[in-house]
Design a protein around this motif. Sequence first.
Motif, PDB file in Angstrom:
ATOM      1  N   ARG A 262       1.007  -0.974   0.068  1.00 41.33           N
ATOM      2  CA  ARG A 262      -0.073  -0.001   0.028  1.00 41.33           C
ATOM      3  C   ARG A 262       0.872   1.345   0.007  1.00 41.33           C
ATOM      4  NH1 ARG A 262      -1.455   3.647   3.683  1.00 41.33           N
ATOM      5  NH2 ARG A 262      -3.265   4.601   3.694  1.00 41.33           N
ATOM      6  N   LYS A 263       1.660   1.343   0.865  1.00 43.71           N
ATOM      7  CA  LYS A 263       2.576   2.408   1.088  1.00 43.71           C
ATOM      8  C   LYS A 263       3.573   2.886   0.045  1.00 43.71           C
ATOM      9  CE  LYS A 263       4.445   1.321   5.312  1.00 43.71           C
ATOM     10  NZ  LYS A 263       5.239   1.481   6.450  1.00 43.71           N
ATOM     11  N   SER A 264       3.930   1.559  -0.748  1.00 47.96           N
ATOM     12  CA  SER A 264       4.817   1.859  -1.771  1.00 47.96           C
ATOM     13  C   SER A 264       4.128   2.196  -2.926  1.00 47.96           C
ATOM     14  CB  SER A 264       5.523   0.113  -2.120  1.00 47.96           C
ATOM     15  OG  SER A 264       6.204  -0.216  -1.038  1.00 47.96           O
ATOM     16  N   LEU A 265       2.968   1.552  -3.458  1.00 50.60           N
ATOM     17  CA  LEU A 265       2.077   2.188  -4.493  1.00 50.60           C
ATOM     18  C   LEU A 265       1.961   3.631  -4.212  1.00 50.60           C
ATOM     19  CD1 LEU A 265      -0.229  -0.915  -4.954  1.00 50.60           C
ATOM     20  CD2 LEU A 265       1.806  -0.175  -6.271  1.00 50.60           C
ATOM     21  N   ALA A 269       3.004   6.337  -7.151  1.00 49.28           N
ATOM     22  CA  ALA A 269       1.844   7.026  -7.684  1.00 49.28           C
ATOM     23  C   ALA A 269       2.233   8.480  -7.620  1.00 49.28           C
ATOM     24  CB  ALA A 269       0.598   6.597  -7.199  1.00 49.28           C
ATOM     25  N   LYS A 270       2.585   8.897  -6.351  1.00 49.32           N
ATOM     26  CA  LYS A 270       2.834  10.419  -6.207  1.00 49.32           C
ATOM     27  C   LYS A 270       4.029  10.795  -6.925  1.00 49.32           C
ATOM     28  CE  LYS A 270       0.722  11.142  -1.747  1.00 49.32           C
ATOM     29  NZ  LYS A 270       1.012  11.268  -0.256  1.00 49.32           N
ATOM     30  N   ARG A 271       4.901   9.775  -6.880  1.00 43.18           N
ATOM     31  CA  ARG A 271       6.361  10.358  -7.843  1.00 43.18           C
ATOM     32  C   ARG A 271       5.699  10.556  -9.227  1.00 43.18           C
ATOM     33  NH1 ARG A 271      10.009   5.568  -9.399  1.00 43.18           N
ATOM     34  NH2 ARG A 271       8.084   5.086 -10.845  1.00 43.18           N
ATOM     35  N   ASP A 272       4.934   9.810  -9.724  1.00 46.53           N
ATOM     36  CA  ASP A 272       4.541   9.638 -10.952  1.00 46.53           C
ATOM     37  C   ASP A 272       3.450  10.771 -11.619  1.00 46.53           C
ATOM     38  OD1 ASP A 272       6.694   8.223 -11.578  1.00 46.53           O
ATOM     39  OD2 ASP A 272       5.588   6.308 -11.940  1.00 46.53           O
ATOM     40  N   VAL A 276      -3.138  11.380  -5.005  1.00 45.36           N
ATOM     41  CA  VAL A 276      -3.335  10.144  -3.998  1.00 45.36           C
ATOM     42  C   VAL A 276      -4.057  10.801  -3.020  1.00 45.36           C
ATOM     43  CG1 VAL A 276      -2.667   8.368  -2.632  1.00 45.36           C
ATOM     44  CG2 VAL A 276      -1.464   8.786  -4.785  1.00 45.36           C
ATOM     45  N   GLU A 277      -5.293  10.234  -2.442  1.00 43.46           N
ATOM     46  CA  GLU A 277      -5.996  10.830  -1.292  1.00 43.46           C
ATOM     47  C   GLU A 277      -6.147   9.706  -0.540  1.00 43.46           C
ATOM     48  OE1 GLU A 277      -9.770  12.404  -2.532  1.00 43.46           O
ATOM     49  OE2 GLU A 277      -8.833  14.168  -3.714  1.00 43.46           O
ATOM     50  N   GLU A 278      -5.497   9.947   0.885  1.00 42.18           N
ATOM     51  CA  GLU A 278      -5.781   8.923   1.882  1.00 42.18           C
ATOM     52  C   GLU A 278      -6.684   9.418   2.928  1.00 42.18           C
ATOM     53  OE1 GLU A 278      -1.966   6.943   3.741  1.00 42.18           O
ATOM     54  OE2 GLU A 278      -1.109   8.564   2.178  1.00 42.18           O
TER      55      GLU A 278
END
Length: 355
Positions: A262-265, A269-272, A276-278
């Motif tokens: 979860r945290k790696s994705l 995603a943010k890098r690319d 992302v909304e948690e």
Amino acid sequence: MSGNPTFTIKVQKAETSKIGSVDFENLPFGNVFTDHMLYCDYKNGEWGTPVIEPYAPMLMDPSSRVFHYGQAIFEGMKAYKDEKDDIWLFRPDQNFERFNKSAVRLAMPEVPEEVFIEGLRQLINIDREWVKKGKGNSLYLRPFMIATGHGVIASPSAQYRFMIIMSPAKSYYQGEVKVLIAEHFSRAANGGIGAAKAAGNYSSQFYPTKLANEQGYQQVIWTDDATHTKLEEAGTMNVFFRINDTLCTAPTSERILDGVTRKSLIDIAKRDGITVEERPVLVAELIEGMKNGSLKEIFGAGTAAVISPIEGFSYQDVYYELPKQENPVALELKEKLTSIQNKLAEDTFGWTEKI
Ligand code: COI
């Protein structure tokens, strides 16, 4: 390497290997185990010398607390082999930290880092032939701890066994995944053990999942226990929802597992450039999103399954089929993550560790 020069692991190697009898192309998940296992016993308030020996059944006192009160925790990790035959672990520090958090929550002793990390390294090295190269191949690592103390008094055990077993793995879920959104059953509650990787969190899912299976659904999407309006986890995984081009997932809490995938994705995603909304994601948003077309994808994420796209979901006896995407974000993220794990893409995050 171990930081402690006096730290040793006792090794007794198997006389023969089972590897020749294994069909690596047809591997049901978690059914075949390598030649060796590691164990380390805790008693009189301290950890003993870890032992690596041939994988075999073990004798246990029938009154061991694990059998009666479920004092048991585990981790799921993977090792990958690159084209040069080097073997890599993915963010082992995260699993080690989470393991000891689970231990504290279940009133179990914390495991020393060298037993966990150096134990993994030495065990994997001994069974390194079992790690196959190529995308989709990995060695699934299962560190776990059980209460071995004698007696059926309902209190924490005084003795424990930490173990590591390993299983060559391909994919976890085969084929389509349709899910049922939980309207009555819960996986976790505030103040409970939902954030721990405790055995009981999984066995408690079996019955509701069996009922879902009987209705033709492979997994359950868990909702919050108080209102059943917020989406929390999917089966044995964290869960992501793509609403338009935003990826949403529930924030970690004492009910939700702080998944390494979860945290790696989220980081990839943010890098690319993906937003992302948690945040709490509501069941009502999914229904609305199906009506207005904003709900594009749902996928589960976990170590065993990596990413498992969900085809559709059922809620209040209505089945909603998700629209087919030409370029699903789920597959894009899976490709990026597995490329880092398999050392096919540069690991700019510094997540992979050579053993
Ligand atoms: C994992 O993804 O490693 C898990 O913990 C799931 C497991 C129950 C197979």
